[in-house]
Design a protein around this motif. Sequence first.
Motif, mmCIF file in Angstrom:
data_model
loop_
_atom_site.group_PDB
_atom_site.id
_atom_site.type_symbol
_atom_site.label_atom_id
_atom_site.label_comp_id
_atom_site.label_asym_id
_atom_site.label_seq_id
_atom_site.Cartn_x
_atom_site.Cartn_y
_atom_site.Cartn_z
ATOM 1 N N ILE A 1 -4.448 1.834 2.719
ATOM 2 C CA ILE A 1 -2.998 2.541 3.010
ATOM 3 C C ILE A 1 -2.808 3.340 1.603
ATOM 4 O O ILE A 1 -2.135 4.177 1.795
ATOM 5 N N ALA A 2 -3.171 2.831 0.468
ATOM 6 C CA ALA A 2 -2.432 3.192 -0.890
ATOM 7 C C ALA A 2 -3.297 4.833 -0.983
ATOM 8 O O ALA A 2 -2.593 5.764 -1.393
ATOM 9 N N GLY B 1 0.938 -1.149 0.172
ATOM 10 C CA GLY B 1 -0.210 -0.167 -0.199
ATOM 11 C C GLY B 1 0.690 1.302 0.020
ATOM 12 O O GLY B 1 0.709 2.293 -0.664
ATOM 13 N N ILE B 2 1.936 1.248 0.909
ATOM 14 C CA ILE B 2 2.433 2.425 0.914
ATOM 15 C C ILE B 2 3.518 2.828 -0.427
ATOM 16 O O ILE B 2 3.705 3.745 -0.959
ATOM 17 N N ALA C 1 -2.924 10.864 -0.612
ATOM 18 C CA ALA C 1 -3.216 11.856 -0.111
ATOM 19 C C ALA C 1 -2.268 12.569 0.867
ATOM 20 O O ALA C 1 -2.065 13.948 0.735
ATOM 21 N N SER C 2 -1.611 11.910 1.853
ATOM 22 C CA SER C 2 -0.550 12.640 2.944
ATOM 23 C C SER C 2 0.569 13.150 1.937
ATOM 24 O O SER C 2 1.137 14.149 2.049
ATOM 25 N N MET C 3 1.049 12.169 0.975
ATOM 26 C CA MET C 3 2.149 12.621 0.140
ATOM 27 C C MET C 3 2.033 13.807 -0.815
ATOM 28 O O MET C 3 2.700 14.648 -0.600
ATOM 29 N N LEU C 4 0.909 13.927 -1.317
ATOM 30 C CA LEU C 4 0.300 15.198 -2.075
ATOM 31 C C LEU C 4 0.507 16.319 -1.127
ATOM 32 O O LEU C 4 0.935 17.515 -1.515
ATOM 33 N N TYR D 1 3.946 5.845 -5.458
ATOM 34 C CA TYR D 1 3.779 5.990 -7.038
ATOM 35 C C TYR D 1 2.769 6.851 -7.551
ATOM 36 O O TYR D 1 2.906 7.672 -8.393
ATOM 37 N N SER D 2 1.317 6.729 -6.774
ATOM 38 C CA SER D 2 0.443 7.544 -7.146
ATOM 39 C C SER D 2 0.745 9.071 -7.019
ATOM 40 O O SER D 2 0.363 9.771 -7.919
#
Length: 314
Positions: A195-196, A113-114, A201-204, A119-120
């Motif tokens: 998780i993905a 998931g991470i 969302a957190s990464m963005l 990647y997304s």
Amino acid sequence: MLSFIFKRIGLAAVITVLAVSSLFLIVHMIPGDPVSTMLGPRATPEMRAALETRMGLDKPLIVQIGLFFANMLRGDLGMDVFSNRPVTEIVLNQVPFTLTLILFSITWSAVLGIALGCYSAVNRNSLGDRLTGILSVSVIAVPAFVVALYSLLIFAVKLQWFPAIGAGDAGDWGDQLHHLVLPSLAIGLSWVGYIARLVRASMLEVMGEGHIRTARAFGLPERRIVFGYALRLAILPTVTVIGVGMGFLLSAAVFTEIVFSRPGLGKLVIDSITTRNYPVVMGSVLFSTLIFVASTTLADIVNAILDPRIRAGK
């Protein structure tokens, strides 16, 4: 940091006492007479009185709760009224099976998931991002028991790639891992999508912050920015969700252990409730509560290690 850890451990102890007390009351509020259920309709009054004394059911409820906690501190959870074995021994024999299933499931689903979430986020609005989003939402919507039943029919019955029931031979790690594949797939599949989406969302959000733009302005490699700076902050909500998610994994493990006829806490709880075996029910619930409280406490401590603002109370 030590004061933060001590506070979290103290809070975990309070939560455990409140949760076990509440569950103790709920178990004793279930309609029906447990003594009649265990002894049957032909039991004599002397037999009923002896069993009530042995289980402590002849004492007031508040005294029963106090005795339960006092005995718990000594590691004594009572005796199984049917097998006459210590409840602690019975429950401890089942805990490794459930812990192994849960940890294996959350580990592979978190890793996958991470990776998909990163990647997304890095390839936002690309075809791969859209496909990952569709697959993630699709697996989130599928209940664990549906995945368990269909994986059993397809991979065990039709294709015969994996065993259908059991936990494998004791001491044979390869066989036990082989038996673990389908149950862990049933429990962990929905968590991959969850998780993905959370990591994406957190990464963005983190990728748009000032320190990330500054790192890019200094010409740092993109790989270092993503995995060294952005992911370290973006992973915090995921760690918290994984800690809280242990409770959901425990409930999902109940169905999975029944479908695949695996030993474990879930199957033990169901069997004990069916026979109204109070000592084993309370022992199983106590260990399930301890696993849940320990996982949430550990998640808070990991978050505090990764983010100094949390341990500073900001």
